[in-house]
Design a protein around this motif. Structure first.
Motif, PDB file in Angstrom:
ATOM      1  N   PHE A  44      16.758  13.927  -7.530  1.00  0.00           N
ATOM      2  CA  PHE A  44      16.309  12.675  -6.933  1.00  0.00           C
ATOM      3  C   PHE A  44      15.857  12.882  -5.495  1.00  0.00           C
ATOM      4  O   PHE A  44      16.386  13.737  -4.788  1.00  0.00           O
ATOM      5  N   VAL A  45      14.894  12.069  -5.086  1.00  0.00           N
ATOM      6  CA  VAL A  45      14.420  12.025  -3.712  1.00  0.00           C
ATOM      7  C   VAL A  45      14.564  10.587  -3.238  1.00  0.00           C
ATOM      8  O   VAL A  45      14.146   9.656  -3.932  1.00  0.00           O
ATOM      9  N   VAL A  46      15.175  10.405  -2.077  1.00  0.00           N
ATOM     10  CA  VAL A  46      15.297   9.091  -1.454  1.00  0.00           C
ATOM     11  C   VAL A  46      14.390   9.097  -0.230  1.00  0.00           C
ATOM     12  O   VAL A  46      14.422  10.049   0.560  1.00  0.00           O
ATOM     13  N   GLY A  47      13.586   8.061  -0.093  1.00  0.00           N
ATOM     14  CA  GLY A  47      12.662   8.006   1.037  1.00  0.00           C
ATOM     15  C   GLY A  47      12.577   6.623   1.645  1.00  0.00           C
ATOM     16  O   GLY A  47      12.869   5.619   1.000  1.00  0.00           O
ATOM     17  N   VAL A  48      12.171   6.595   2.903  1.00  0.00           N
ATOM     18  CA  VAL A  48      11.907   5.357   3.608  1.00  0.00           C
ATOM     19  C   VAL A  48      10.560   5.534   4.300  1.00  0.00           C
ATOM     20  O   VAL A  48      10.252   6.620   4.800  1.00  0.00           O
ATOM     21  N   ASP A  49       9.729   4.491   4.266  1.00  0.00           N
ATOM     22  CA  ASP A  49       8.418   4.621   4.878  1.00  0.00           C
ATOM     23  C   ASP A  49       7.967   3.321   5.524  1.00  0.00           C
ATOM     24  O   ASP A  49       8.475   2.252   5.218  1.00  0.00           O
ATOM     25  N   TYR A  50       7.001   3.475   6.411  1.00  0.00           N
ATOM     26  CA  TYR A  50       6.325   2.348   7.055  1.00  0.00           C
ATOM     27  C   TYR A  50       4.849   2.495   6.708  1.00  0.00           C
ATOM     28  O   TYR A  50       4.247   3.543   6.960  1.00  0.00           O
ATOM     29  N   LYS A  51       4.251   1.462   6.086  1.00  0.00           N
ATOM     30  CA  LYS A  51       2.883   1.547   5.588  1.00  0.00           C
ATOM     31  C   LYS A  51       2.079   0.333   6.055  1.00  0.00           C
ATOM     32  O   LYS A  51       1.968  -0.665   5.354  1.00  0.00           O
ATOM     33  N   PRO A  52       1.476   0.408   7.249  1.00  0.00           N
ATOM     34  CA  PRO A  52       0.584  -0.681   7.667  1.00  0.00           C
ATOM     35  C   PRO A  52      -0.734  -0.591   6.897  1.00  0.00           C
ATOM     36  O   PRO A  52      -1.165   0.506   6.523  1.00  0.00           O
ATOM     37  N   PHE A  53      -1.348  -1.744   6.631  1.00  0.00           N
ATOM     38  CA  PHE A  53      -2.628  -1.706   5.928  1.00  0.00           C
ATOM     39  C   PHE A  53      -3.537  -2.826   6.399  1.00  0.00           C
ATOM     40  O   PHE A  53      -3.099  -3.879   6.840  1.00  0.00           O
ATOM     41  N   PHE A  54      -4.825  -2.545   6.308  1.00  0.00           N
ATOM     42  CA  PHE A  54      -5.895  -3.474   6.641  1.00  0.00           C
ATOM     43  C   PHE A  54      -6.509  -3.912   5.325  1.00  0.00           C
ATOM     44  O   PHE A  54      -6.715  -3.098   4.429  1.00  0.00           O
ATOM     45  N   GLU A  55      -6.824  -5.207   5.202  1.00  0.00           N
ATOM     46  CA  GLU A  55      -7.306  -5.705   3.911  1.00  0.00           C
ATOM     47  C   GLU A  55      -8.409  -6.732   4.089  1.00  0.00           C
ATOM     48  O   GLU A  55      -8.378  -7.539   5.026  1.00  0.00           O
ATOM     49  N   VAL A  56      -9.375  -6.701   3.188  1.00  0.00           N
ATOM     50  CA  VAL A  56     -10.429  -7.707   3.098  1.00  0.00           C
ATOM     51  C   VAL A  56     -10.157  -8.488   1.823  1.00  0.00           C
ATOM     52  O   VAL A  56     -10.071  -7.907   0.736  1.00  0.00           O
ATOM     53  N   PHE A  57     -10.003  -9.810   1.964  1.00  0.00           N
ATOM     54  CA  PHE A  57      -9.602 -10.665   0.842  1.00  0.00           C
ATOM     55  C   PHE A  57     -10.423 -11.942   0.880  1.00  0.00           C
ATOM     56  O   PHE A  57     -10.276 -12.746   1.796  1.00  0.00           O
ATOM     57  N   ASP A  58     -11.332 -12.102  -0.054  1.00  0.00           N
ATOM     58  CA  ASP A  58     -12.155 -13.307  -0.179  1.00  0.00           C
ATOM     59  C   ASP A  58     -12.861 -13.656   1.139  1.00  0.00           C
ATOM     60  O   ASP A  58     -12.893 -14.803   1.564  1.00  0.00           O
ATOM     61  N   GLY A  59     -13.403 -12.638   1.794  1.00  0.00           N
ATOM     62  CA  GLY A  59     -14.121 -12.870   3.036  1.00  0.00           C
ATOM     63  C   GLY A  59     -13.260 -12.889   4.285  1.00  0.00           C
ATOM     64  O   GLY A  59     -13.763 -12.943   5.391  1.00  0.00           O
ATOM     65  N   TYR A  60     -11.945 -12.852   4.137  1.00  0.00           N
ATOM     66  CA  TYR A  60     -11.028 -12.848   5.271  1.00  0.00           C
ATOM     67  C   TYR A  60     -10.486 -11.441   5.464  1.00  0.00           C
ATOM     68  O   TYR A  60     -10.335 -10.688   4.501  1.00  0.00           O
ATOM     69  N   THR A  61     -10.195 -11.086   6.687  1.00  0.00           N
ATOM     70  CA  THR A  61      -9.597  -9.791   6.967  1.00  0.00           C
ATOM     71  C   THR A  61      -8.221  -9.993   7.570  1.00  0.00           C
ATOM     72  O   THR A  61      -7.945 -11.006   8.206  1.00  0.00           O
ATOM     73  N   GLY A  62      -7.360  -9.022   7.340  1.00  0.00           N
ATOM     74  CA  GLY A  62      -6.018  -9.118   7.894  1.00  0.00           C
ATOM     75  C   GLY A  62      -5.392  -7.747   8.045  1.00  0.00           C
ATOM     76  O   GLY A  62      -5.759  -6.802   7.356  1.00  0.00           O
ATOM     77  N   PHE A  63      -4.434  -7.638   8.958  1.00  0.00           N
ATOM     78  CA  PHE A  63      -3.661  -6.425   9.177  1.00  0.00           C
ATOM     79  C   PHE A  63      -2.210  -6.763   8.864  1.00  0.00           C
ATOM     80  O   PHE A  63      -1.667  -7.716   9.414  1.00  0.00           O
ATOM     81  N   TYR A  64      -1.592  -5.998   7.970  1.00  0.00           N
ATOM     82  CA  TYR A  64      -0.249  -6.299   7.494  1.00  0.00           C
ATOM     83  C   TYR A  64       0.658  -5.092   7.700  1.00  0.00           C
ATOM     84  O   TYR A  64       0.203  -3.950   7.706  1.00  0.00           O
ATOM     85  N   ASN A  65       1.942  -5.340   7.826  1.00  0.00           N
ATOM     86  CA  ASN A  65       2.954  -4.297   7.969  1.00  0.00           C
ATOM     87  C   ASN A  65       3.853  -4.310   6.749  1.00  0.00           C
ATOM     88  O   ASN A  65       4.317  -5.365   6.331  1.00  0.00           O
TER      89      ASN A  65
END
Length: 191
Positions: free
Chosen positions: A160-181
Motif C-alpha cells: 500500500f501507498v498512502v499519499g497526501v496532495d494539494y492540487k490547484p486547478f484552473f477551469e473553464v465552465f460554460d463561459g466562466y473561468t475559475g481557480f479552485y483549490n
C-alpha cells in the motif's frame, strides 16, 4: 466506495500476499521506479472531489509517473477525468517517503449550476430588494489545467501507498473561468 475498499483489501489477502509483495519489491528494485512500486490503484478522497486514482511509473530511472484520476464532484453532480505527469524525488532521511510535483489537464461534465441575481429598485423609503435563485439542470462541459504537489509513503512490508496532495486547478465552465483549490488523501494498492 466501501465495497471497493473491502474488495481491494480482500484481493490483497487472497492472492498470496507474500508472493505478490516479493514480486512487487523485486520488480521495483530492478525496474524503473525508486518509489518502491511500479503501479498503484486506489481511492482519492478530497475536499472538492473524490474518486479513483491510478499511478504508473514510466520506464527509465528518472522517477516520472503518470497519474489518472476519475472523480465525482460533490456539489456539481458531475464527473471529471484528470491526467497528470509527476516527477518523484525521495526524501533522503525517511525510507519509502517520496515528494512529487507535476502538471496536467482535465475534462468533465457537470449538471447542477447555481447562481442568483441580487437586485434593488426604488428610492428612499420605497427602496425594495429582491433575490432570484436558479438551478440549471442542463449538462455542461468543463475543461482546465491542473498542478499537483504531494507526499506519499510506500509501506515497507505491505503493498500500500498512502499519499497526501494539494492540487490547484484552473477551469473553464460554460463561459466562466475559475481557480479552485483541492487537497486530498489517497490510498493505493501497489503491484
Amino acid at each position: 466506495m466501501n465495497r471497493l475498499v473491502i474488495g481491494l483489501l480482500t484481493l490483497g489477502l487472497l492472492t498470496g500476499t507474500e508472493t505478490a509483495w516479493a514480486q512487487s519489491r523485486k520488480k521495483s528494485g530492478s525496474g524503473s521506479s525508486g518509489a518502491g512500486y511500479q503501479t498503484g490503484l486506489g481511492l482519492r478522497g478530497g475536499g472538492w472531489s473524490s474518486g479513483l486514482t491510478f499511478k504508473h511509473f514510466l520506464s527509465g530511472k528518472n522517477n516520472v509517473a503518470f497519474e489518472g484520476l476519475v472523480t465525482r464532484e460533490y456539489a456539481a453532480r458531475g464527473a471529471r477525468v484528470t491526467l497528470l505527469l509527476e516527477k518523484h524525488k525521495p526524501v533522503s532521511d525517511f525510507k519509502g517517503l517520496q515528494f512529487y510535483y507535476g502538471a496536467g489537464a482535465h475534462v468533465g461534465s457537470y449538471r447542477r449550476y447555481y447562481y442568483y441575481y441580487d437586485g434593488r429598485y426604488g428610492r428612499g423609503k420605497n427602496k425594495r430588494y429582491y433575490t432570484v435563485y436558479r438551478v440549471d439542470e442542463d449538462p455542461y462541459l468543463a475543461a482546465g489545467a491542473d498542478l499537483i504537489l504531494g507526499l506519499e509513503y510506500k509501506m515497507e512490508d505491505l503493498p500500500f501507498v498512502v499519499g497526501v496532495d494539494y492540487k490547484p486547478f484552473f477551469e473553464v465552465f460554460d463561459g466562466y473561468t475559475g481557480f479552485y483549490n483541492d487537497a486530498a488523501l489517497s490510498l493505493r494498492f501497489t503491484f
